[in-house]
Design an enzyme around this catalytic site. Sequence first.
Site, PDB file in Angstrom:
ATOM      1  CE  LYS A 177      -1.857  -1.703   3.678  1.00  0.00           C
ATOM      2  NZ  LYS A 177      -2.677  -2.076   4.852  1.00  0.00           N
ATOM      3  CB  THR A 192      -6.431   8.745   7.096  1.00  0.00           C
ATOM      4  OG1 THR A 192      -5.634   9.288   8.170  1.00  0.00           O
ATOM      5  CG2 THR A 192      -6.565   9.799   6.001  1.00  0.00           C
ATOM      6  N   GLY A 238      -7.928   3.828  10.215  1.00  0.00           N
ATOM      7  CA  GLY A 238      -8.480   2.542   9.819  1.00  0.00           C
ATOM      8  C   GLY A 238      -8.550   2.278   8.331  1.00  0.00           C
ATOM      9  CB  THR A 239      -7.302   4.016   5.291  1.00  0.00           C
ATOM     10  OG1 THR A 239      -5.993   4.269   5.829  1.00  0.00           O
ATOM     11  CG2 THR A 239      -8.127   5.275   5.376  1.00  0.00           C
ATOM     12  N   GLY A 240      -6.220   1.161   6.277  1.00  0.00           N
ATOM     13  CA  GLY A 240      -5.581  -0.110   5.938  1.00  0.00           C
ATOM     14  C   GLY A 240      -6.455  -1.295   6.294  1.00  0.00           C
ATOM     15  CB  CYS A 241      -8.494  -2.047   9.305  1.00  0.00           C
ATOM     16  SG  CYS A 241      -7.219  -1.886  10.575  1.00  0.00           S
TER      17      CYS A 241
END
Length: 270
Positions: free
Chosen positions: A175, A207, A209-212
């Site tokens: 990412k 932003t 928690g965007t990866g989760c």
Amino acid sequence: MFYIATLTIAGSDCSGGAGLQADLKTMSALGCYAASAVTAVTVQNTCGVKAIQAVAPEIVAGQIRAVMDDIRPKAVKIGMVNDRATIQAIADALSEYSLTHLIVDPVMVSTSGHSLMQPDALEVFVRRLLPMSTLLTPNIPEAEILAGLRIATANDADRAAGAIMLQGCPAVLIKGGHWEGNEKNDRLYTDGESLSFTGNAIQTNNTHGTGCTLSAAITAYLARGEKLVEAVASAKNYVSRALQAGSDVRIGNGKGPVNHFFNPEKLIKR
């Protein structure tokens, strides 16, 4: 007739923006029946992580078996795992089942800099979970840890992905949210090939928690029957729209969450 079931194995975020809560919201918004296994309880909010309490490994494994035996989800996501014993318990439990898709999001360090994985857990994480996975979704700092390489350029990302895949992972999505500049580039690596997903950065403070959310969305789209490249593209689009929809909303005093429910779908029946 049945609902499309998914399972997230992750830590709880009491503020609701990341971790288990973000996964459940995402999977539900995308029409899946979302089950969960809690690996840890965190004390956190939009300003950062204050403390972590791991759930006993046998309880984590028990949750997984309870869901897998009964609900039989089509796709599973692993998020935050805090310690060596828990990783072993997860791997042992999942190895008892024939998984269609396993997405592993190696959550190692919080945005605020709090370590989310104990140092002695990395070896067993790589040895047990990477070979079981369908896709690994590290951000740039996590990819650097897993590959043992510094990533400053796209060529560095290519080399890091190659090093990670040599450890038994069949596909890697690095990412690009940590890249400088207004253009963000996520790179998907599969079988020696790479594909870029490029988009403009969305100007927002929300932003958390965007990866989760991205890895949960990939899990949901795979459960719905999309191929890996399609699922990644669909998930990227979902996260971008969730970021945009929540860009002007204030929740908390730090990094706020995305808007997971900007356009929720009904539970899909098959």
